[in-house]
Design an enzyme around this catalytic site. Structure first.
Site, PDB file in Angstrom:
ATOM      1  N   CYS A  51      40.471  85.758  20.288  1.00 27.56           N
ATOM      2  CA  CYS A  51      41.162  86.965  19.946  1.00 27.56           C
ATOM      3  C   CYS A  51      42.018  87.826  20.620  1.00 27.56           C
ATOM      4  O   CYS A  51      42.048  87.343  21.959  1.00 27.56           O
ATOM      5  CB  CYS A  51      39.926  87.931  19.030  1.00 27.56           C
ATOM      6  N   HIS A  68      47.882  89.261  25.513  1.00 22.47           N
ATOM      7  CA  HIS A  68      48.650  89.173  26.877  1.00 22.47           C
ATOM      8  C   HIS A  68      49.880  90.104  26.609  1.00 22.47           C
ATOM      9  O   HIS A  68      50.206  90.833  27.510  1.00 22.47           O
ATOM     10  CB  HIS A  68      49.079  87.695  26.948  1.00 22.47           C
ATOM     11  N   ALA A 111      40.737  89.609  23.510  1.00 21.81           N
ATOM     12  CA  ALA A 111      40.048  88.677  24.677  1.00 21.81           C
ATOM     13  C   ALA A 111      41.169  88.562  25.520  1.00 21.81           C
ATOM     14  O   ALA A 111      41.044  88.643  26.686  1.00 21.81           O
ATOM     15  CB  ALA A 111      39.599  87.526  23.991  1.00 21.81           C
ATOM     16  N   ARG A 142      34.316  85.155  31.825  1.00 21.51           N
ATOM     17  CA  ARG A 142      35.389  84.572  32.451  1.00 21.51           C
ATOM     18  C   ARG A 142      35.164  84.563  34.013  1.00 21.51           C
ATOM     19  O   ARG A 142      34.873  85.578  34.509  1.00 21.51           O
ATOM     20  CB  ARG A 142      36.781  85.265  31.988  1.00 21.51           C
TER      21      ARG A 142
HETATM   22 FE1  CFM Z   1      47.310  81.544  31.247  1.00 23.44          FE
HETATM   23 FE2  CFM Z   1      45.935  79.698  30.555  1.00 23.44          FE
HETATM   24 FE3  CFM Z   1      45.511  82.250  29.687  1.00 23.44          FE
HETATM   25 FE4  CFM Z   1      44.774  81.368  32.240  1.00 23.44          FE
HETATM   26 FE5  CFM Z   1      42.257  81.121  31.379  1.00 23.44          FE
HETATM   27 FE6  CFM Z   1      43.415  79.330  29.794  1.00 23.44          FE
HETATM   28 FE7  CFM Z   1      43.013  81.754  29.097  1.00 23.44          FE
HETATM   29 MO1  CFM Z   1      40.950  80.125  29.529  1.00 23.44          MO
HETATM   30  S1  CFM Z   1      46.033  80.045  32.715  1.00 23.44           S
HETATM   31  S2  CFM Z   1      45.850  83.246  31.444  1.00 23.44           S
HETATM   32  S3  CFM Z   1      42.991  81.656  33.412  1.00 23.44           S
HETATM   33  S4  CFM Z   1      47.105  80.554  29.331  1.00 23.44           S
HETATM   34  S5  CFM Z   1      41.784  78.970  31.191  1.00 23.44           S
HETATM   35  S6  CFM Z   1      44.985  77.820  30.133  1.00 23.44           S
HETATM   36  S7  CFM Z   1      42.693  79.836  27.999  1.00 23.44           S
HETATM   37  S8  CFM Z   1      41.047  82.373  30.149  1.00 23.44           S
HETATM   38  S9  CFM Z   1      44.234  83.445  28.289  1.00 23.44           S
END
Ligand code: CFM
Length: 546
Positions: free
Chosen positions: A66, A199, A69, A100
């Site tokens: 989500c 993000h 997260a 994480r």
């Molecule tokens: Fe970038 Fe990723 Fe992500 Fe990531 Fe991660 Fe991820 Fe993630 Mo899991 S590199 S920041 S450190 S998009 S592994 S492939 S899914 S937490 S949001």
């Protein structure tokens, strides 16, 4: 070897696999999913071919997370000296607590709140009468207990539904304290179609409230920020080791092993090196506009990719001393990598892998499989956007939908006093003429072989179907997928948490990865498993009304 290889051969062509994946869906669902499954042509398209960053069809068991997260867990999670306070029911905090694997070094000041779980623990009465007073009391309590430099407040779904004004509460508390920066994130879980929206929300607030707060010039030469590196399994420690060896000063990592002050002084760096494009490209763009810091894409997953990224950084600064030192470091590090590969590749060569991870790792880890001479036959992201698949050149042609428009876009202008071009126009042009690419990312598709399958937002059903049809040697995804895949008799590697392993970045990390994959794909134990479709080739059922 020959018979084993024969048995493992992909028996179906990509078009057949695609239609088999869609076969059981109702027509409307099949039409939608078809747009998210692409048979790769490895072309550099101007208009995106694959549909991505759209809502998951209700009823489908997605691999996504989500928005909360993506904001609280991903971008802000690895910051050790910022108290991350969640305004919401306790479950949202509990399930995000240390799940994480971002690691941190508590540093000489020892200030580390990462192992705590801060929550307002909303109850029914807060939902009915409002939770602002409770939030203010929680901020006060955190301040009294720890006196942190900064408190970040995160909204969960009910906060948006009842309309608590977390921004005003935070602003008032910041003014009251005077020595603690308090700000909030409207990152309710439902805000976007995936964690990707989180993000963007996090990037906006980090830029607004943290970046540029400390103008003090830090010591060191060749100053960069590493954006989009989260120190999962200690990756960031290995990258820091290499930077130090090369004499590159990393002012700030967004946000692995980071501190408040790193964000606050990040605008004093001279280059932004972007590792995970998906999660942090917004900050890179905004810092360029406001402060004049150029950005480049790098990748420290894979030994060759690490060497390439170091050379790219050295070339940007253009000083012989740095260029020579980087070459020396590469020459020192590579023999061990090559020795490991010479020993392991005879056992991994020709084997096949699939990767379905977040928004950048499915691309980055292909480097490591290439080094092992393994073939990535299918890959995709949970929440990547079209530019992550097909390259940033498709950006002007991405059609924004209502869900994306819902996320705030900050209006950024050059800072009146602090905007400073890091290189003259002439210098930038000379670099570009020599083939240097700023603000550039080719995406996953460009690196995938022709005829491979690129699939966005893969779901549980399709994952199992893919394994059944394509008979691969290793599947990479996350914890939700792990056991269902292993039950099919296929080894599964978690590329989010690394299954307690790692680091896998840099030179030493690459060696760790080779060894791990060797163990997994060459273990005989998987051959003893019988997948349901091996025991009973087809299960049949009918609806009661039929
Ligand atoms: Fe970038 Fe990723 Fe992500 Fe990531 Fe991660 Fe991820 Fe993630 Mo899991 S590199 S920041 S450190 S998009 S592994 S492939 S899914 S937490 S949001």
């Amino acid at each position: 070897m020959a018979t084993a290889a024969k048995k493992k051969l992909v028996q179906w062509g990509p078009a057949e696999v695609k239609s088999a994946l869609l076969e059981k869906y109702p027509p409307k669902v099949a039409r939608k999913r078809a747009k998210q499954i692409m048979i790769n042509e490895a072309q550099q398209n101007e208009t995106p071919e694959l549909t991505a960053n759209v809502r998951t069809i209700p009823g489908i068991i997605t691999m996504r997370g989500c928005t909360y997260a993506g904001c609280k867990g991903v971008i802000m999670g690895p910051t050790r000296d910022i108290v991350n306070l969640v305004h919401g029911p306790i479950g949202c905090s509990f399930y995000a607590w240390l799940t994480r694997r971002n690691q941190t070094d508590a540093g000489p000041d020892g200030e580390n709140y990462m192992n705590y779980c801060f929550s307002t623990d909303m109850q029914e009465q807060d939902i009915i009468f409002g939770g602002e007073k409770k939030l203010a009391a929680a901020i006060q309590e955190a301040y009294d207990l720890f006196h942190p430099k900064s408190i970040a407040v995160f909204a969960t779904c009910p906060v948006g539904l009842i309309g608590d004004d977390i921004h005003t509460v935070s602003k008032n508390m910041k003014e009251k304290f005077g020595d603690c920066n308090v700000y909030a994130f409207s990152c309710e879980g439902y805000k976007g179609v995936s964690q990707s929206a989180g993000h963007h929300i996090a990037n906006n607030q980090v830029f607004r409230h943290l970046v540029g707060q400390n103008d003090e010039v830090k010591p060191g030469k060749y100053k960069i920020n590493l954006l989009g590196e989260y120190n999962i399994g200690g990756d960031g420690f290995e990258i820091d080791r290499i930077f130090q060896k090369c004499g590159i000063t990393c002012i700030s990592t967004f946000s692995g092993n980071s501190t408040y002050d790193q964000f606050a002084s990040s605008h004093t760096a001279d280059l932004n090196a972007v590792m995970c494009h998906r999660s942090i490209n917004y900050v890179a763009d905004m810092m360029e506009t406001k402060y004049g810091i150029p950005w480049i894409k790098v990748n420290f997953i894979g030994a060759k990719a690490t060497a390439k990224s170091l050379r790219k950084i050295a070339e940007y600064f253009g000083e012989k001393a740095l260029i020579d030192r980087v070459e020396k470091v590469i020459a020192e590090e590579m023999p061990e990598v090559e020795a490991a590969l010479a020993e392991i590749t005879p056992r991994t060569e020709g084997k096949t892998a699939m990767m379905f991870v977040g928004g950048s790792r499915a691309h980055h880890y292909k480097e490591l499989f290439d080094e092992l001479k393994m073939k990535t036959i299918s890959a995709g992201y949970e929440f990547g956007h079209q530019d992550d698949y097909e390259g940033r050149q498709v950006l002007p042609n991405i059609q924004l939908d209502a869900d994306s428009r819902n996320i705030e876009e900050l209006e950024v202008e050059p800072d009146k006093t602090r905007f400073k071009p890091r290189k003259s126009d002439k210098e930038m042009k000379a670099l570009e003429k020599a083939g240097y690419k700023f603000k550039h990312y080719d995406g996953l598709a460009a690196d995938m072989d022709k005829g491979t399958l690129i699939i966005d937002d893969l779901n549980q059903y399709e994952a199992e179907k893919l394994v059944e049809l394509m008979k691969l040697d290793i599947f990479c995804a996350g914890i939700k997928e792990k056991y269902s895949i292993q039950k099919l008799g296929v080894p599964m590697k978690q590329l989010h948490s690394y299954d307690s392993g790692g680091p896998y970045a840099g030179f030493q990390g690459a060696i760790n990865f080779y060894k791990e994959i060797d163990r997994l794909v060459n273990s005989k134990v998987w051959g003893f498993m019988k997948a349901p479709w091996q025991k009973n080739p087809e299960l049949s059922a009918s609806y009661v009304w039929e």
